[in-house]
Design a protein around this motif. Structure first.
Motif, PDB file in Angstrom:
ATOM      1  N   LEU A  31       0.843  -1.187   0.000  1.00 21.54           N
ATOM      2  CA  LEU A  31       0.000   0.000   0.000  1.00 21.54           C
ATOM      3  C   LEU A  31       0.880   1.239   0.000  1.00 21.54           C
ATOM      4  O   LEU A  31       2.027   1.197   0.463  1.00 21.54           O
ATOM      5  N   PRO A  32       0.376   2.359  -0.501  1.00 20.64           N
ATOM      6  CA  PRO A  32       1.143   3.601  -0.413  1.00 20.64           C
ATOM      7  C   PRO A  32       1.473   3.913   1.040  1.00 20.64           C
ATOM      8  O   PRO A  32       0.737   3.525   1.947  1.00 20.64           O
ATOM      9  N   PRO A  37      -4.940   4.346  -1.056  1.00 21.44           N
ATOM     10  CA  PRO A  37      -4.790   4.174  -2.514  1.00 21.44           C
ATOM     11  C   PRO A  37      -5.720   5.115  -3.256  1.00 21.44           C
ATOM     12  O   PRO A  37      -6.905   5.202  -2.957  1.00 21.44           O
ATOM     13  N   GLU A  38      -5.173   5.820  -4.233  1.00 19.43           N
ATOM     14  CA  GLU A  38      -5.962   6.761  -5.027  1.00 19.43           C
ATOM     15  C   GLU A  38      -6.154   6.276  -6.456  1.00 19.43           C
ATOM     16  O   GLU A  38      -6.905   6.884  -7.214  1.00 19.43           O
ATOM     17  N   ARG A  39      -5.440   5.236  -6.821  1.00 22.87           N
ATOM     18  CA  ARG A  39      -5.544   4.697  -8.176  1.00 22.87           C
ATOM     19  C   ARG A  39      -6.077   3.271  -8.123  1.00 22.87           C
ATOM     20  O   ARG A  39      -6.193   2.669  -7.056  1.00 22.87           O
ATOM     21  N   PRO A  41      -6.276  -0.733  -8.261  1.00 23.44           N
ATOM     22  CA  PRO A  41      -5.323  -1.732  -7.753  1.00 23.44           C
ATOM     23  C   PRO A  41      -4.717  -2.581  -8.860  1.00 23.44           C
ATOM     24  O   PRO A  41      -5.138  -2.524 -10.021  1.00 23.44           O
ATOM     25  N   ALA A  63       3.496   0.486  -5.426  1.00 26.82           N
ATOM     26  CA  ALA A  63       2.467   1.040  -4.539  1.00 26.82           C
ATOM     27  C   ALA A  63       2.611   2.540  -4.367  1.00 26.82           C
ATOM     28  O   ALA A  63       1.618   3.252  -4.145  1.00 26.82           O
ATOM     29  N   GLY A  66       0.453   5.235  -5.824  1.00 26.76           N
ATOM     30  CA  GLY A  66      -0.871   5.510  -5.277  1.00 26.76           C
ATOM     31  C   GLY A  66      -1.877   4.397  -5.382  1.00 26.76           C
ATOM     32  O   GLY A  66      -3.076   4.641  -5.423  1.00 26.76           O
ATOM     33  N   ARG A  67      -1.394   3.141  -5.391  1.00 30.86           N
ATOM     34  CA  ARG A  67      -2.339   2.038  -5.544  1.00 30.86           C
ATOM     35  C   ARG A  67      -2.004   0.857  -4.642  1.00 30.86           C
ATOM     36  O   ARG A  67      -0.887   0.674  -4.190  1.00 30.86           O
ATOM     37  N   GLN A  68      -3.022   0.062  -4.395  1.00 36.88           N
ATOM     38  CA  GLN A  68      -2.856  -1.223  -3.726  1.00 36.88           C
ATOM     39  C   GLN A  68      -2.315  -2.213  -4.755  1.00 36.88           C
ATOM     40  O   GLN A  68      -2.856  -2.324  -5.849  1.00 36.88           O
TER      41      GLN A  68
END
Length: 290
Positions: A31-32, A37-39, A41, A63, A66-68
């Motif tokens: 994770l970030p 997360p903003e994007r 996965p 990550a 910005g994503r899982q």
């Protein structure tokens, strides 16, 4: 055989189990650092003798965009249990697992999918069947059909020896000598041994048969409207680089050749590989949302 550079998990990466309607899957989740997360996965699927640990070197970097990011042990691989039924390890069955995992992780939202080597042949099943909307699809060091060359020979040897000699013979005659000759550190060799013997013998035998007889499904895959990337090392000893380049052209896919890498770019050139994936994923999201 993919050989992780190290086994210590970077910050922001943890082990967990994902419960699904078809069973539990062992994963590494990144994770970030912000934890938010903003994007969309991403799901990373390893090769035949690999595991989720083959992606350790790229997880944190991926990550941070910005994503899982989740790397999984497929059914019967390392820390994910599997039955003794050979039918559980066909492309169709494993592809169904990917569909279910994608829905569980994404909650119905688009998800980036990456399949390495044998994992590419598995994941294309989920892409072709159309049940899941993928944000993008990456074939990493994978090919259009059955494996060829030195890895085909190794697979046929494995098939002939596994029923009687088992995994012990495979370890002592091929995998351990290869690791020692490559100068792999003792702790990584110990991990490779542990991983091999944790695999389902039935699963490994069936998956090997699958990779040796895989049909060419490029024409079907090309009909699916999903941004596609073909990424491989310049010295790949699985499917030859020209074959993967031709596959990219047939799929109308982007093609990235990773300098200095062979069959496992995420291990051999993690920075370059992570940068290529992040750029591709971000571009796919921009096109989709635009």
């Amino acid at each position: 055989m993919s050989t992780p550079r190290f086994l210590t998990l970077p910050p922001g990466v943890r082990t967990r189990q994902i419960e699904t309607s078809v069973g539990a899957f062992a994963v590494l989740e990144a994770l970030p650092v912000s934890g938010v997360p903003e994007r969309w996965p991403a799901l990373l699927v390893p090769g035949l003798t690999g595991s989720k640990e083959d992606f350790i070197a790229v997880l944190q970097t991926l990550a941070q965009s910005g994503r899982q990011v989740i790397a999984v042990d497929m059914r019967g691989q390392f820390e994910t249990a599997g039955p003794e039924d050979p039918q559980a390890y066909t492309f169709a069955a494993l592809g169904n697992d990917i569909d279910v995992l994608a829905h569980t992780i994404g909650g119905g939202e688009p998800l980036h999918l990456v399949g390495h080597s044998f994992g590419g042949l598995v994941t294309r099943e989920a892409v072709i069947d159309g049940r899941t909307k993928f944000a993008s699809y990456t074939l990493m060091s994978s090919g259009p059909a059955a494996i060829v060359g030195v890895r085909e020979h190794a697979g046929r040897t494995m098939i002939s020896e596994l029923p009687e000699a088992g995994l012990e013979h495979m370890w002592h005659t091929r995998m351990e000598p290869e690791a020692l000759s490559a100068g792999v550190p003792d702790d990584i060799i110990a991990f490779l041994r542990k991983r091999l013997f944790a695999n389902s013998l039935t699963g490994m035998a069936t998956m090997t048969e699958q990779i040796l007889s895989a049909p060419d499904r490029c024409d079907e895959l090309a009909q699916v409207e999903v941004p596609t990337l073909v990424l491989y090392g310049e010295h790949d000893d699985g499917w030859p680089p020209p074959m993967q380049s031709e596959m990219a052209a047939r799929l109308n896919a982007e093609c990235v050749v990773v300098p200095g890498a062979a069959h496992s770019p995420a291990v051999e050139a993690p920075e370059t590989t992570a940068a290529a994936l992040t750029r591709f994923w971000n571009a796919a999201e921009t096109r989709s949302l635009g």
